[in-house]
Motif scaffolding. Structure first.
Motif, PDB file in Angstrom:
ATOM      1  N   THR A  32       0.845  -1.196   0.000  1.00 56.65           N
ATOM      2  CA  THR A  32       0.000   0.000   0.000  1.00 56.65           C
ATOM      3  C   THR A  32       0.884   1.250   0.000  1.00 56.65           C
ATOM      4  N   PHE A  33       0.289   2.382  -0.378  1.00 57.44           N
ATOM      5  CA  PHE A  33       0.997   3.663  -0.389  1.00 57.44           C
ATOM      6  C   PHE A  33       0.523   4.512   0.786  1.00 57.44           C
ATOM      7  N   LEU A  34       1.493   5.105   1.491  1.00 56.94           N
ATOM      8  CA  LEU A  34       1.191   5.940   2.646  1.00 56.94           C
ATOM      9  C   LEU A  34       1.857   7.301   2.503  1.00 56.94           C
ATOM     10  N   GLU A  35       1.278   8.277   3.178  1.00 57.61           N
ATOM     11  CA  GLU A  35       1.846   9.619   3.170  1.00 57.61           C
ATOM     12  C   GLU A  35       2.977   9.746   4.193  1.00 57.61           C
ATOM     13  N   THR A  36       2.811   9.101   5.338  1.00 56.40           N
ATOM     14  CA  THR A  36       3.825   9.139   6.397  1.00 56.40           C
ATOM     15  C   THR A  36       4.467   7.760   6.529  1.00 56.40           C
ATOM     16  N   PRO A  37       5.779   7.643   6.382  1.00 52.90           N
ATOM     17  CA  PRO A  37       6.411   6.319   6.408  1.00 52.90           C
ATOM     18  C   PRO A  37       6.456   5.712   7.807  1.00 52.90           C
ATOM     19  N   PRO A  38       6.117   4.426   7.917  1.00 47.09           N
ATOM     20  CA  PRO A  38       6.319   3.713   9.186  1.00 47.09           C
ATOM     21  C   PRO A  38       7.716   3.079   9.206  1.00 47.09           C
ATOM     22  N   SER A  39       7.954   2.262  10.166  1.00 47.78           N
ATOM     23  CA  SER A  39       9.222   1.532  10.254  1.00 47.78           C
ATOM     24  C   SER A  39       8.950   0.041  10.163  1.00 47.78           C
ATOM     25  N   VAL A  40       9.938  -0.692   9.676  1.00 52.38           N
ATOM     26  CA  VAL A  40       9.796  -2.147   9.612  1.00 52.38           C
ATOM     27  C   VAL A  40       9.541  -2.676  11.025  1.00 52.38           C
ATOM     28  N   GLY A  41       8.559  -3.562  11.138  1.00 56.27           N
ATOM     29  CA  GLY A  41       8.196  -4.119  12.437  1.00 56.27           C
ATOM     30  C   GLY A  41       7.003  -3.430  13.066  1.00 56.27           C
ATOM     31  N   ASP A  42       6.647  -2.217  12.582  1.00 52.45           N
ATOM     32  CA  ASP A  42       5.451  -1.533  13.100  1.00 52.45           C
ATOM     33  C   ASP A  42       4.195  -2.289  12.678  1.00 52.45           C
ATOM     34  N   GLY A  43       3.124  -2.023  13.398  1.00 51.60           N
ATOM     35  CA  GLY A  43       1.829  -2.578  13.011  1.00 51.60           C
ATOM     36  C   GLY A  43       0.979  -1.490  12.355  1.00 51.60           C
ATOM     37  N   LEU A  44       0.465  -1.742  11.179  1.00 46.41           N
ATOM     38  CA  LEU A  44      -0.341  -0.736  10.475  1.00 46.41           C
ATOM     39  C   LEU A  44      -1.732  -0.642  11.089  1.00 46.41           C
ATOM     40  N   THR A  45      -2.185   0.588  11.287  1.00 45.75           N
ATOM     41  CA  THR A  45      -3.564   0.823  11.704  1.00 45.75           C
ATOM     42  C   THR A  45      -4.378   1.440  10.568  1.00 45.75           C
ATOM     43  N   TYR A  46      -3.685   1.799   9.488  1.00 48.21           N
ATOM     44  CA  TYR A  46      -4.344   2.395   8.313  1.00 48.21           C
ATOM     45  C   TYR A  46      -3.715   1.777   7.078  1.00 48.21           C
ATOM     46  N   HIS A  47      -4.549   1.304   6.168  1.00 49.02           N
ATOM     47  CA  HIS A  47      -4.050   0.578   5.005  1.00 49.02           C
ATOM     48  C   HIS A  47      -3.790   1.451   3.791  1.00 49.02           C
ATOM     49  N   GLY A  48      -3.782   2.741   3.969  1.00 47.12           N
ATOM     50  CA  GLY A  48      -3.317   3.640   2.937  1.00 47.12           C
ATOM     51  C   GLY A  48      -4.159   3.682   1.673  1.00 47.12           C
ATOM     52  N   ILE A  49      -3.498   4.038   0.544  1.00 45.12           N
ATOM     53  CA  ILE A  49      -4.136   4.197  -0.749  1.00 45.12           C
ATOM     54  C   ILE A  49      -3.634   3.117  -1.698  1.00 45.12           C
ATOM     55  N   GLY A  50      -4.550   2.513  -2.435  1.00 40.29           N
ATOM     56  CA  GLY A  50      -4.164   1.472  -3.393  1.00 40.29           C
ATOM     57  C   GLY A  50      -3.782   0.169  -2.724  1.00 40.29           C
ATOM     58  N   ASP A  51      -4.349  -0.112  -1.561  1.00 38.28           N
ATOM     59  CA  ASP A  51      -4.038  -1.356  -0.844  1.00 38.28           C
ATOM     60  C   ASP A  51      -4.296  -2.554  -1.761  1.00 38.28           C
ATOM     61  N   HIS A  52      -3.272  -3.423  -1.887  1.00 41.25           N
ATOM     62  CA  HIS A  52      -3.353  -4.496  -2.883  1.00 41.25           C
ATOM     63  C   HIS A  52      -2.651  -5.754  -2.382  1.00 41.25           C
ATOM     64  N   ALA A  53      -3.322  -6.903  -2.539  1.00 40.93           N
ATOM     65  CA  ALA A  53      -2.743  -8.194  -2.140  1.00 40.93           C
ATOM     66  C   ALA A  53      -1.792  -8.699  -3.218  1.00 40.93           C
ATOM     67  N   LEU A  54      -0.534  -8.899  -2.850  1.00 40.98           N
ATOM     68  CA  LEU A  54       0.461  -9.393  -3.806  1.00 40.98           C
ATOM     69  C   LEU A  54       0.443 -10.911  -3.919  1.00 40.98           C
ATOM     70  N   GLY A  55       0.170 -11.616  -2.821  1.00 41.26           N
ATOM     71  CA  GLY A  55       0.105 -13.081  -2.853  1.00 41.26           C
ATOM     72  C   GLY A  55       0.841 -13.715  -1.696  1.00 41.26           C
TER      73      GLY A  55
END
Length: 302
Positions: free
Chosen positions: A139-162
């Motif tokens: 997914t695309f986000l406006e504010t970058p998180p860090s590896v290991g964080d838990g997402l609470t917002y799935h951003g724009i264009g959220d897409h399952a890769l597989g």
């Protein structure tokens, strides 16, 4: 002798009388051979008079000769402004692209963002491979998180890769919407439904990779060019953002602002101001402005 002289005098009178009658008939114009002859009038002659000739009056343009009232003229009407225009980025134009690899090297894929030609953009994913035992999404986000964080917002264009792969997955795509350049980060995360049976670092919504996105969206051309003429009565708000060229891009409405005065301040028709904010719902039914609302003045942001 007496009788001869009397007879001669009588004959002379008769001849004279006949001559007089003939002469009278010729002068009077009587028809001698029948018909209805008409009397001929003598030609009229204008008697000569001395003095200066009178010049006939001349008419004044736009003034009636008889009444002297002015001829009404039509009031010129200003032509309407041309319809606002905005060019689109041609379809297929690549505006962002890159490669993704998770820190441990277990996930790889490529992405590229392309224009669809109608003001919208989509992202294409290719070459996806993964060795992690959980499904993965991006997914695309406006504010970058860090590896290991838990997402609470799935951003724009959220897409399952597989999920886990043995070969590169087929290309897939997702819609990003209009002008996505504010989305600075592509985030890869675990989209497993439950944390049961998986390591904590692979649990639901755990961030697996973070990649900065560099955008190169070409500017679109428009015939709408707002220029700030400075505050005035009915347009006392503040310009809070400008474009790279210094043109006003954002304006915060002040109490008492009206559409007419705000448009006047920026040198554009009211119809252009409405067009620039058509999807923002900033006008009421009477086209009045709501105070504290931020108006868009940049055509390229549409």
């Amino acid at each position: 002798m007496v009788h001869r002289r009397a007879f001669r005098r009588l004959m002379l009178r008769t001849v004279a009388t006949a001559a007089l009658v003939a002469a009278t008939a010729g002068l009077s114009g009587c028809a001698l051979f029948g018909g209805d002859a008409k009397a001929v009038s003598a030609p009229h002659r204008t008697p000569h008079t001395s003095g200066t000739a009178t010049t006939p009056p001349r008419s004044t343009p736009g003034v009636g000769i008889l009444t002297g009232s002015p001829t009404p003229t039509a009031t010129p009407t200003a032509p309407p402004p041309p319809a606002p225009t905005l060019t689109q980025v041609p379809a297929g134009t690549v505006v962002a692209q890159g490669s993704v690899a998770s820190p441990k090297g277990s996930i790889h894929y490529r992405y590229r963002v392309v224009s669809t030609g109608d003001g919208m953009y989509s992202v294409e994913y290719s070459g996806f491979t993964s060795t992690v035992p959980v499904p993965v999404s991006a997914t695309f986000l406006e504010t970058p998180p860090s590896v290991g964080d838990g997402l609470t917002y799935h951003g724009i264009g959220d897409h399952a890769l597989g999920g886990p792969t043995t070969a590169a997955a087929p290309q897939t795509s997702a819609v990003l919407g209009k002008k996505p350049s504010y989305l600075t980060t592509l985030v890869t995360y675990s989209s497993v439904a439950s944390e049961d049976g998986v390591p904590v670092e692979l649990g639901p919504n755990k961030v697996l990779a973070v990649n900065k996105v560099s955008w190169s969206i070409p500017p679109r051309q428009s015939n709408v060019h707002p220029v700030d003429g400075g505050p005035l009565v009915g347009a006392r708000g503040a310009v809070t953002e400008t474009t790279a060229s210094g043109a006003p891009a954002r304006y915060v409405v002040a109490v008492g602002d009206t559409t007419e005065k705000v448009a006047q301040r920026f040198g554009i028709p009211v119809s252009y101001l409405v067009w620039l904010n058509a999807d923002r719902q900033v006008f009421d039914a009477q086209q009045q402005l709501y105070s504290s609302v931020t108006l868009n003045l940049n055509p390229d942001d549409l």
